[in-house]
Design a protein around this motif. Structure first.
Motif, short mmCIF file in Angstrom:
data_model
loop_
_atom_site.label_atom_id
_atom_site.label_comp_id
_atom_site.label_asym_id
_atom_site.label_seq_id
_atom_site.Cartn_x
_atom_site.Cartn_y
_atom_site.Cartn_z
N LEU A 181 0.80 -0.86 -0.05
CA LEU A 181 0.04 0.02 -0.07
C LEU A 181 0.87 1.03 0.01
O LEU A 181 0.42 2.32 -0.53
CB LEU A 181 -0.97 -0.04 1.35
CG LEU A 181 -1.93 1.26 1.18
CD1 LEU A 181 -3.08 1.36 0.17
CD2 LEU A 181 -3.03 1.05 2.38
N LEU A 182 2.13 1.11 0.45
CA LEU A 182 3.05 2.44 0.45
C LEU A 182 3.31 2.94 -1.06
O LEU A 182 3.92 3.76 -1.40
CB LEU A 182 4.13 2.08 1.28
CG LEU A 182 4.01 2.19 2.66
CD1 LEU A 182 5.09 1.50 3.57
CD2 LEU A 182 3.46 3.65 3.12
N HIS A 183 3.20 1.97 -1.97
CA HIS A 183 3.45 2.27 -3.47
C HIS A 183 2.24 3.39 -3.74
O HIS A 183 2.47 4.30 -4.53
CB HIS A 183 3.37 1.11 -4.37
CG HIS A 183 4.50 0.25 -4.38
ND1 HIS A 183 5.84 0.96 -4.45
CD2 HIS A 183 4.67 -1.07 -4.25
CE1 HIS A 183 6.65 0.01 -4.57
NE2 HIS A 183 5.87 -1.25 -4.34
N HIS A 184 1.07 3.31 -3.34
CA HIS A 184 -0.12 4.40 -3.39
C HIS A 184 0.52 5.48 -2.66
O HIS A 184 0.23 6.40 -3.51
CB HIS A 184 -1.27 3.60 -2.56
CG HIS A 184 -2.44 4.39 -2.97
ND1 HIS A 184 -2.89 4.97 -4.26
CD2 HIS A 184 -3.51 5.12 -2.10
CE1 HIS A 184 -3.96 5.76 -4.05
NE2 HIS A 184 -4.22 6.01 -3.01
N VAL A 269 -1.51 5.28 4.22
CA VAL A 269 -1.32 6.30 3.02
C VAL A 269 -1.24 7.56 3.67
O VAL A 269 -0.45 8.50 3.26
CB VAL A 269 -2.55 6.15 2.20
CG1 VAL A 269 -2.48 7.33 1.09
CG2 VAL A 269 -2.68 4.91 1.53
N GLU A 270 -1.97 8.16 4.57
CA GLU A 270 -1.88 9.51 5.16
C GLU A 270 -0.34 9.52 5.87
O GLU A 270 0.34 10.50 5.44
CB GLU A 270 -2.85 9.60 6.44
CG GLU A 270 -2.91 10.88 6.92
CD GLU A 270 -3.76 11.19 7.90
OE1 GLU A 270 -3.77 12.47 8.54
OE2 GLU A 270 -4.53 10.44 8.27
N PHE A 271 0.08 8.68 6.69
CA PHE A 271 1.61 8.76 7.07
C PHE A 271 2.50 8.55 6.04
O PHE A 271 3.79 9.36 6.10
CB PHE A 271 1.30 7.56 8.31
CG PHE A 271 2.75 7.64 9.08
CD1 PHE A 271 2.95 8.11 10.27
CD2 PHE A 271 4.11 7.04 8.49
CE1 PHE A 271 4.06 8.36 11.00
CE2 PHE A 271 5.16 7.15 9.04
CZ PHE A 271 5.26 7.84 10.43
N GLY A 272 2.25 7.61 5.18
CA GLY A 272 3.23 7.59 4.22
C GLY A 272 3.41 8.71 3.23
O GLY A 272 4.48 9.35 3.05
N VAL A 273 2.29 9.46 2.97
CA VAL A 273 2.63 10.60 1.90
C VAL A 273 3.21 11.86 2.86
O VAL A 273 4.10 12.35 2.61
CB VAL A 273 1.17 11.10 1.76
CG1 VAL A 273 1.19 12.57 0.85
CG2 VAL A 273 0.44 9.91 0.53
#
Length: 285
Positions: A181-184, A269-273
Motif C-alpha cells: 500500500l505504500l506504493h499508493h 497512506v496518510e502517514f506515508g504521504v
C-alpha cells in the motif's frame, strides 16, 4: 526449514481455528475488507497450507468481508526486452502469450498465498498485467474493476479503492518492507525526483492479443532516491512502517508463531504521504 523445526517454532500444528482465534485477538473483524501479506514459514507448521490461512481469514471476516492480495504476473516479458537484438524482440512479440487474469500465475516472489487465493472460486483479478491484484468476497468485483492501465498504483486503483472503502492491511508474518500500500503513497506524494518507468506487455482486448504500453512509478527500484534519508542496508518501506508503529499507528500481535500487524489502510497512506513529502522535500518534481 523442515516440518519438525516449524512445529517446534509454533508449538505444534497451526490449525484453521487457531489462526482465526489469533486474528480475532489481533483485531480483525467480521465485515472487514483486508489486504494481506503473508510469510508462511513465519507462522510455523500450518496444517493444510495456504487453503488453511485463507479459510481462517474468511472465517473471521465472514460473508460480508473481502480479502485482497497483490499478484503481479510471474511470466511477464522482461521490462528491458526492448534492448534485445531485433530478431529476439520480434520472436517475443509474435508469440508471447497475453496476460490472462484467469490463467496467468501470480508472481512467485509474492509467496504462495496470492496464487492460491486468485485461483479460488469467486475470486476476481484485476486487468493490469504487471500490477494486478486479486480479491475474494463481497466487494471483490468493485475493488478490481477497471484497474487503470497507467498509474496503476494511483487514483482509481485497487489500492485507492481499499482506502476509500475503509479497508485494512494485515501483515501476517510478512516483512514490513512488503507493505504494498505504500506504493499508493508514493504515487500520491508531491515530492521532487519521482521516478517513472514505461514498459510494454501483451494483453487481450476484444479477443485479440495486443501489445500495450504502460506508465507507472518505478515500484521495482524505488519511486524516489531514498539514499539521503534511509541508511544503507535499510528498506524505505520498513523505515516508514516502523515509524508508523512508533507513532502508535497499527496493532501488533502473534498469529501462530508469526509477529503480525494490522493497520488501517487510510492511516498507512496518510502517514506515508506525509513522511515522503517531509523527508524528500514536499514539492512536485
Amino acid at each position: 526449514m523442515d516440518e519438525l523445526a516449524l512445529l517446534k517454532r509454533s508449538e505444534g500444528p497451526v490449525t484453521r481455528g487457531r489462526i482465526a482465534r489469533d486474528l480475532t485477538a489481533l483485531g480483525l473483524r467480521e465485515g472487514d475488507t483486508v489486504m494481506f501479506h503473508t510469510r508462511m514459514s513465519a507462522i510455523g507448521y500450518v496444517s493444510g497450507g495456504p487453503e488453511t490461512v485463507v479459510g481462517a481469514l474468511r472465517d473471521v471476516v465472514g460473508e460480508r468481508g473481502t480479502l485482497m492480495v497483490t499478484c503481479g504476473w510471474n511470466d511477464a516479458p522482461p521490462y528491458d526486452f526492448t534492448d534485445w537484438p531485433e530478431a529476439w524482440q520480434a520472436a517475443l512479440r509474435a508469440e508471447h502469450p497475453a496476460y490472462d487474469p484467469l490463467l496467468s500465475e501470480a508472481d512467485h516472489n509474492n509467496g504462495r498465498l496470492p496464487e492460491a487465493l486468485r485461483r479460488m472460486p469467486g475470486a476476481v483479478r484485476s486487468r493490469h498485467p504487471d500490477a494486478s491484484f486479486a480479491a475474494l468476497g463481497a466487494e471483490a468485483a468493485e475493488l478490481m474493476a477497471d484497474h487503470p492501465w497507467d498509474d496503476p498504483h494511483g487514483p482509481g486503483s485497487p489500492l485507492a479503492r481499499l482506502v476509500e472503502r475503509g479497508g485494512r492491511v494485515l501483515m501476517l508474518g510478512a516483512p514490513l518492507d512488503t507493505l504494498t500500500l505504500l506504493h499508493h503513497a508514493e504515487a500520491l506524494a508531491q515530492a521532487p525526483g519521482k521516478r517513472f518507468v514505461d514498459y510494454e506487455q501483451p494483453v487481450s482486448e476484444n479477443g485479440q492479443r495486443v501489445w500495450r504500453r504502460f506508465h507507472d512509478i518505478d515500484s521495482s527500484d524505488g519511486a524516489f532516491d531514498y539514499s539521503s534519508v534511509v541508511a544503507d542496508g535499510h528498506d524505505p518501506f520498513e523505515v516508514i512502517a516502523r515509524g508508523m508503529l512508533a507513532a502508535g499507528i497499527g496493532r501488533g500481535g502473534t498469529v501462530g508463531a508469526a509477529e503480525s500487524h494490522l493497520f488501517e489502510a487510510a492511516d498507512v497512506v496518510e502517514f506515508g504521504v506525509a513522511w515522503l513529502e517531509r523527508e524528500l522535500g514536499g514539492t512536485p518534481g
